[in-house]
Design an enzyme around this catalytic site. Structure first.
Site, mmCIF file in Angstrom:
data_model
loop_
_atom_site.group_PDB
_atom_site.id
_atom_site.type_symbol
_atom_site.label_atom_id
_atom_site.label_comp_id
_atom_site.label_asym_id
_atom_site.label_seq_id
_atom_site.Cartn_x
_atom_site.Cartn_y
_atom_site.Cartn_z
ATOM 1 N N CYS A 130 -52.263 -107.674 -3.397
ATOM 2 C CA CYS A 130 -53.236 -108.949 -3.616
ATOM 3 C C CYS A 130 -54.441 -107.559 -4.601
ATOM 4 C CB CYS A 130 -53.865 -109.272 -2.734
ATOM 5 S SG CYS A 130 -55.477 -110.733 -3.782
ATOM 6 N N GLU B 291 -49.318 -113.623 -0.108
ATOM 7 C CA GLU B 291 -49.993 -113.027 1.269
ATOM 8 C C GLU B 291 -50.234 -113.420 2.227
ATOM 9 O OE1 GLU B 291 -54.016 -109.947 1.184
ATOM 10 O OE2 GLU B 291 -53.843 -111.634 -0.641
ATOM 11 N N GLY C 260 -72.194 -142.791 2.425
ATOM 12 C CA GLY C 260 -72.781 -143.511 1.777
ATOM 13 C C GLY C 260 -73.328 -143.575 1.107
ATOM 14 N N LEU C 261 -73.636 -144.010 -0.402
ATOM 15 C CA LEU C 261 -72.786 -144.584 -2.121
ATOM 16 C C LEU C 261 -74.735 -145.810 -2.021
ATOM 17 C CD1 LEU C 261 -70.666 -144.622 -4.050
ATOM 18 C CD2 LEU C 261 -70.145 -146.976 -4.033
ATOM 19 N N LYS D 293 -51.100 -102.859 4.400
ATOM 20 C CA LYS D 293 -52.121 -103.276 3.249
ATOM 21 C C LYS D 293 -53.033 -101.975 3.013
ATOM 22 C CE LYS D 293 -55.358 -107.247 0.771
ATOM 23 N NZ LYS D 293 -55.758 -108.160 0.787
ATOM 24 N N THR E 100 -73.117 -135.514 0.633
ATOM 25 C CA THR E 100 -73.033 -136.123 -0.848
ATOM 26 C C THR E 100 -74.506 -135.016 -1.625
ATOM 27 O OG1 THR E 100 -74.304 -137.520 -0.729
ATOM 28 C CG2 THR E 100 -72.380 -138.159 -0.598
#
Length: 559
Positions: free
Chosen positions: A156, A51, A298-299, A120, A405
């Site tokens: 769809c 689509e 940042g870890l 559509k 995160t």
């Protein structure tokens, strides 16, 4: 390019599930050309693409620009002219300006021209879809004759509801249904699509071919997994999930209609594997399609940043990922070790940038104003905001996108700091609850997904998974100091967000009424934060933003 096979009782259909990019008309046209060349090399008569392929899906308000619509039409006309070579015809989607408005359209190309156009009829207007804003409804039309075969082309949504599009096509002589789709991923979606298609096969009595696109587009991930059902309800073929590919299958004319004896059958991943691969694909495409050369995050030594680092390395490769440990006086030796071990396992660059001086500087600047007040969450948030500022500075200096995160559990109840840990360009785990983060982390330690660029083995240290989660903003802090245990919190949130259940119904599941009231209050209260959060991959049926749109100013509470 020439047609290879000439049997009138065989229709060789190529289904292309590819990764078009919204707005890249020239690139999408090139992708369609490559697909057609591949289909021709395998002797296909017809290529079915997804689509709005030429524009990319969903194009949203881009279709309000006349220049964009003209560019899409020109590309389709160029492609149509190329079908004069006797090779495969093409079914391709594009946005079209018609006499009665803009349409989500499909063109059938063959013999050097546009043979047919379909607009559509059923425009979805729920969840992530808002097509009625930008498109006008088309009208139901009959099948089209393609080289002696009457094909129906529902688009769809027209197979998802009961507007009678497929029934009309069957009654007016269609022999097979070829359906271009832009169907986004959520957990368990492949089974849902199969049931939707089977209902139309049963009601129409016709075989159905379902072609879906692949790739990430902002929050949405399109997972491919194209398939077909014979009229007898048997699965004719199943294409792979999360991978761009082309599959060719022979459909043969029988006394009972067209039938596919054999096609490709790919194993569809389930559960944590599917979720992880969706996160990886969505993240990869967001970074690459928006032109970022690298990412930084940042870890902390916690599980959320660890799984985001793993997704980033798997998606982009270790050389494009930079992890920064940003310690303060409350950062434990355990966190130092876990973060370093995680970066080492992933093979990515790891730097340490202490935040004591900037935090103490903020505290010094505010000392006179804050004099006589009790130290608390304000001072804690200064740590998070210092970290966010440093990450954004690194982003500005080196051109790396900051990866956010936070998980869905935290975003639901506002357990995140504006202009701090919420800083960034994209969040691969935004739509995963905390317990789902644990689940996909354990899965990733035991598996390497297809197309992943990261290493095998334990990439998230076991201690990160087993230890109590903590933001480490004060001594001996854990998340459960201020939140219910995550299994209970996640269940309450799923009931409130995904299922829209009442407080009474949630309490009946065994939860404390005061806790449910508090979580409901926090959920509503945090809406203003979520409006300012980075986009992230949609995994559940109801993500924040596209699917769940609650007012910020909202005094309703279920009491």
């Amino acid at each position: 390019m020439s047609q290879i096979h000439t049997d009138p009782n065989v229709l060789r259909i190529a289904v292309g599930q590819f990764n078009p990019t919204v707005g890249d008309v020239a690139g999408n046209l090139s992708l369609a050309r490559e697909a057609r060349a591949d289909a021709a090399s395998q002797g296909a008569d017809l290529l079915l693409l997804s689509e709005l392929f030429i524009s990319g899906y969903p194009p949203e308000d881009l279709v309000l620009k006349p220049a964009f619509l003209q560019s899409c039409l020109k590309a389709v006309e160029e492609l149509a002219a190329e079908t004069s070579d006797g090779g495969p015809g093409i079914i391709i989607g594009f946005p079209r300006q018609g006499e009665t408005g803009r349409h989500n359209s499909v063109a059938l190309l063959d013999g050097g021209r546009i043979v047919a156009l379909r607009d559509k009829v059923d425009l979805p207007n729920y969840g992530e879809f808002d097509e009625k804003r930008v498109f006008s409804e088309g009208s139901i039309s009959g099948p089209y004759n393609f080289r002696g075969v009457r094909i129906g082309i529902p688009i769809c949504e027209e197979i998802w509801n009961d507007l009678g599009v497929c029934e009309t096509l069957a009654e007016s002589g269609a022999e097979i249904l070829l359906v271009p789709n832009g169907s986004p991923y959520y957990r368990g979606k492949v089974d849902v699509r199969h049931q939707v298609a089977l209902r139309q096969v049963i009601e129409s009595g016709l075989p159905l071919v379902f072609a879906n696109q692949v790739g990430g587009q902002d929050e949405l991930v399109f997972d491919g997994a194209s398939f077909a059902f014979n009229a007898d309800k048997t699965l004719a073929f199943q294409m792979s999930q999360f991978e761009a590919t082309l599959a060719v299958a022979d459909w043969k004319r029988t006394e009972k209609g067209w039938h596919c004896d054999e096609g490709p059958f790919s194993q569809i991943p389930e559960g944590e594997e599917a979720d992880y691969r969706a996160c990886m694909l969505g993240f990869r495409d967001y970074v690459n399609k928006n032109g970022f050369k690298s990412v930084v995050l940042g870890l902390s030594g916690g599980i959320d940043s660890a799984i985001c680092a793993a997704i980033a390395v798997d998606a982009l490769g270790e050389e494009r990922v930079r992890c920064i440990m940003l310690p303060y006086r409350y950062t434990s030796e355990e966190s130092f070790k876990d973060a370093a071990d995680c970066a080492k396992a992933l093979g990515c660059r790891y730097d340490i940038v202490p935040i004591a001086e900037p935090v103490d500087g903020f505290l010094s600047s505010l000392a006179e104003m804050f004099e006589g007040t009790e130290e608390g969450i304000t001072e804690e948030n200064l740590q998070s905001r210092a970290r966010g500022t440093i990450l954004m500075a690194i982003s500005n200096k080196f051109g790396s996108m900051v990866v956010t995160t936070g998980n869905k559990s935290e975003m639901s109840v506002g357990y995140a700091t504006l202009y701090g840990d919420m800083n960034g360009g994209f969040n691969p785990i935004k739509d995963l609850y905390k317990m789902q983060v644990y689940a996909i982390s354990a899965w990733r330690n035991a598996h390497v997904p297809p197309t992943a660029l990261g290493p095998s083995g334990e990439v998230i240290p076991a201690n990160i998974i087993s230890k109590a989660p903590s933001a480490e903003l004060r001594p001996n802090q854990t998340d459960q100091d201020s939140l219910p245990p995550y299994p209970a919190l996640d269940d309450i949130l799923e009931c409130l967000v995904e299922l829209e259940m009442s407080v009474e119904e949630i309490v009946a599941r065994g939860h404390d009424i005061a806790t449910v009231h508090r979580i409901e209050h926090l959920l509503y209260l945090a809406e203003y934060k979520r409006r300012q959060s980075a986009p992230g991959v949609k995994i559940t049926k109801k993500n924040f933003g596209r699917d769940r749109r609650y007012p910020i100013t909202n005094r309703f509470r279920d009491r």
